[in-house]
Design a protein around this motif. Sequence first.
Motif, PDB file in Angstrom:
ATOM      1  N   LEU A  38      18.765 -12.193  -8.288  1.00 44.08           N
ATOM      2  CA  LEU A  38      19.243 -12.240  -6.851  1.00 44.08           C
ATOM      3  C   LEU A  38      19.393 -10.655  -6.520  1.00 44.08           C
ATOM      4  N   ALA A  39      19.683  -9.745  -7.231  1.00 46.27           N
ATOM      5  CA  ALA A  39      19.805  -8.291  -6.958  1.00 46.27           C
ATOM      6  C   ALA A  39      18.415  -7.721  -6.568  1.00 46.27           C
ATOM      7  N   ARG A  40      17.521  -8.417  -7.520  1.00 47.33           N
ATOM      8  CA  ARG A  40      16.253  -7.714  -7.418  1.00 47.33           C
ATOM      9  C   ARG A  40      15.493  -8.264  -6.102  1.00 47.33           C
ATOM     10  N   TYR A  41      15.676  -9.499  -5.693  1.00 52.90           N
ATOM     11  CA  TYR A  41      15.263 -10.018  -4.430  1.00 52.90           C
ATOM     12  C   TYR A  41      15.854  -9.143  -3.359  1.00 52.90           C
ATOM     13  N   LEU A  42      17.155  -8.728  -3.477  1.00 56.91           N
ATOM     14  CA  LEU A  42      17.467  -7.975  -2.082  1.00 56.91           C
ATOM     15  C   LEU A  42      17.161  -6.965  -2.253  1.00 56.91           C
ATOM     16  N   ALA A  43      16.768  -6.073  -3.253  1.00 56.91           N
ATOM     17  CA  ALA A  43      16.509  -4.742  -3.318  1.00 56.91           C
ATOM     18  C   ALA A  43      15.162  -4.675  -2.718  1.00 56.91           C
ATOM     19  N   THR A  44      14.266  -5.639  -3.032  1.00 55.80           N
ATOM     20  CA  THR A  44      12.738  -5.825  -2.518  1.00 55.80           C
ATOM     21  C   THR A  44      12.898  -6.039  -1.129  1.00 55.80           C
ATOM     22  N   ILE A  45      13.702  -6.888  -0.547  1.00 58.29           N
ATOM     23  CA  ILE A  45      13.771  -7.054   1.117  1.00 58.29           C
ATOM     24  C   ILE A  45      14.348  -5.928   1.659  1.00 58.29           C
ATOM     25  N   ARG A  46      15.188  -5.334   1.205  1.00 55.31           N
ATOM     26  CA  ARG A  46      15.762  -4.065   1.674  1.00 55.31           C
ATOM     27  C   ARG A  46      14.742  -3.028   1.868  1.00 55.31           C
ATOM     28  N   GLY A  47      13.869  -2.779   0.817  1.00 48.66           N
ATOM     29  CA  GLY A  47      12.803  -1.968   0.805  1.00 48.66           C
ATOM     30  C   GLY A  47      11.934  -2.145   1.803  1.00 48.66           C
ATOM     31  N   LEU A  48      11.579  -3.564   1.907  1.00 50.46           N
ATOM     32  CA  LEU A  48      10.633  -3.892   2.903  1.00 50.46           C
ATOM     33  C   LEU A  48      11.021  -3.400   4.385  1.00 50.46           C
ATOM     34  N   PHE A  49      12.254  -3.796   4.819  1.00 51.67           N
ATOM     35  CA  PHE A  49      12.742  -3.759   6.097  1.00 51.67           C
ATOM     36  C   PHE A  49      13.008  -2.127   6.213  1.00 51.67           C
ATOM     37  N   SER A  50      13.407  -1.459   5.231  1.00 52.70           N
ATOM     38  CA  SER A  50      13.420   0.059   5.485  1.00 52.70           C
ATOM     39  C   SER A  50      12.001   0.333   6.066  1.00 52.70           C
TER      40      SER A  50
ATOM     41  N   THR B  20       0.770  -1.078   0.148  1.00 56.74           N
ATOM     42  CA  THR B  20      -0.168   0.106  -0.025  1.00 56.74           C
ATOM     43  C   THR B  20       0.704   1.200  -0.053  1.00 56.74           C
ATOM     44  N   TYR B  21       1.948   1.249   0.710  1.00 57.40           N
ATOM     45  CA  TYR B  21       2.801   2.127   0.963  1.00 57.40           C
ATOM     46  C   TYR B  21       3.449   2.460  -0.517  1.00 57.40           C
ATOM     47  N   LEU B  22       3.889   1.607  -1.253  1.00 55.29           N
ATOM     48  CA  LEU B  22       4.506   1.522  -2.599  1.00 55.29           C
ATOM     49  C   LEU B  22       3.491   2.269  -3.650  1.00 55.29           C
ATOM     50  N   ASN B  23       2.274   1.959  -3.357  1.00 56.99           N
ATOM     51  CA  ASN B  23       1.070   2.422  -4.236  1.00 56.99           C
ATOM     52  C   ASN B  23       0.913   3.902  -4.100  1.00 56.99           C
ATOM     53  N   VAL B  24       0.678   4.223  -2.667  1.00 58.11           N
ATOM     54  CA  VAL B  24       0.194   5.572  -2.391  1.00 58.11           C
ATOM     55  C   VAL B  24       1.257   6.561  -2.363  1.00 58.11           C
ATOM     56  N   GLU B  25       2.389   6.124  -1.736  1.00 58.49           N
ATOM     57  CA  GLU B  25       3.617   7.159  -1.618  1.00 58.49           C
ATOM     58  C   GLU B  25       4.533   7.013  -2.606  1.00 58.49           C
ATOM     59  N   ARG B  26       4.761   6.065  -3.048  1.00 56.38           N
ATOM     60  CA  ARG B  26       5.925   5.724  -4.169  1.00 56.38           C
ATOM     61  C   ARG B  26       5.223   5.773  -5.474  1.00 56.38           C
ATOM     62  N   GLY B  27       3.785   5.626  -5.587  1.00 51.03           N
ATOM     63  CA  GLY B  27       3.334   5.592  -7.232  1.00 51.03           C
ATOM     64  C   GLY B  27       3.949   4.430  -8.153  1.00 51.03           C
ATOM     65  N   LEU B  28       4.255   3.433  -7.359  1.00 54.49           N
ATOM     66  CA  LEU B  28       4.688   2.290  -8.292  1.00 54.49           C
ATOM     67  C   LEU B  28       3.591   1.519  -9.120  1.00 54.49           C
ATOM     68  N   SER B  29       3.806   1.201 -10.299  1.00 49.85           N
ATOM     69  CA  SER B  29       2.873   0.467 -11.008  1.00 49.85           C
ATOM     70  C   SER B  29       2.228  -0.771 -10.682  1.00 49.85           C
ATOM     71  N   VAL B  30       1.230  -1.218 -10.966  1.00 52.25           N
ATOM     72  CA  VAL B  30       0.784  -2.574 -10.413  1.00 52.25           C
ATOM     73  C   VAL B  30       1.525  -3.769 -10.951  1.00 52.25           C
ATOM     74  N   ASN B  31       1.981  -3.631 -12.201  1.00 47.91           N
ATOM     75  CA  ASN B  31       3.078  -4.818 -12.330  1.00 47.91           C
ATOM     76  C   ASN B  31       4.323  -4.661 -11.463  1.00 47.91           C
ATOM     77  N   THR B  32       4.836  -3.537 -11.085  1.00 52.12           N
ATOM     78  CA  THR B  32       6.071  -3.545 -10.133  1.00 52.12           C
ATOM     79  C   THR B  32       5.685  -4.073  -9.009  1.00 52.12           C
ATOM     80  N   ARG B  33       4.482  -3.652  -8.425  1.00 51.24           N
ATOM     81  CA  ARG B  33       3.834  -4.096  -7.096  1.00 51.24           C
ATOM     82  C   ARG B  33       3.694  -5.367  -6.945  1.00 51.24           C
ATOM     83  N   CYS B  34       3.213  -6.198  -7.938  1.00 47.35           N
ATOM     84  CA  CYS B  34       2.889  -7.715  -8.206  1.00 47.35           C
ATOM     85  C   CYS B  34       4.184  -8.365  -7.921  1.00 47.35           C
TER      86      CYS B  34
END
Length: 321
Positions: A73-85, A14-28
């Motif tokens: 793997l880099a994408r996984y890590l970027a996603t995980i870092r974003g979550l924990f931040s 929800t944060y990625l959608n409302v605050e960051r404005g990421l697309s549906v495909n990216t959020r999925c």
Amino acid sequence: MEIQDLTWIRRYLTYLNVERGLSVNTRCSYERDLKKLQTFLHARTKNLEDCEGNDLFLFLLKEKKQGRSARTLARYLATIRGLFSFLILERLRLEDPTEYLSTPKLEQNLPYVLSENVMDKLLDSTLENQNRGNDSAEKSLDKEERKENRNLVFELRDHAILEILYSSGLRVSELAGLTLKDLTLETGYLRCQGKGNKERIVPLGEPAAQALQEYLKEARSQLLGQKTSGLLFLNFHGGRLTRQGIWEILKKWAKKKGVKENIYPHLMRHSFATHMLNHGADLRSVQEMLGHADISTTQIYTHVSRQHLVEVFRKAHPRAD
């Protein structure tokens, strides 16, 4: 704890959608990666609240052993870092378990681009079907003439699609979403909705504008039939073109023009950017036209451009070897 993890993931999305404005495909994509991590943690009787850096390292190691590329793997890590931040920002966790995880080193794969000669061949405006009928005249045509007239409609549409892809460097999703209101042919530009619903203005070259005018004048109404739609490009049934549909259009067009290279929508975007830089466009302008949020994404095309210059030098300079 599984319910809590899902709640935290949903809050993050929800944060990625409302605050960051990421697309549906990216959020999925983020959601798939995080649910995969969640499944791994639960198998180790861990969750997002108490997992440690070693748990995340073992997750990435498992994915690597299963053949995941360094880029994945880099994408996984970027996603995980974003979550924990996000979790730390929301004070749902106190420490960041990704702090000592390193991003896999990526090989820089330069995008393949078409030569300008091949592009000229691909965009040849000579149409095979020159029997230009109209709605009222079509009824009086015999079966073969109606077929030729229908083929001309598709040729005009498909030619306009290729011209716009190369003239403006649009993503295929941006092209599919264009509406009549997005066009300003008098001044030679169009408006499109990019990633994260960010709007940008891109210029249109004269060949692209002319191809569009011909499509609008002689083809679009026949595709539309009795329906109503604000979309610019239409399929056989007067509806929206899909990504797959546009990909098929490019394949068939290339075959018809005798172009043997593998043609796909993003290749037109790569070629647009590289040819612009080859002819002296500045990086910032190309970044704006492509809709890149980060100029580092655009910079990869400078390497392709330099590679082209090296090839020219080696072919032309008498002491290059």
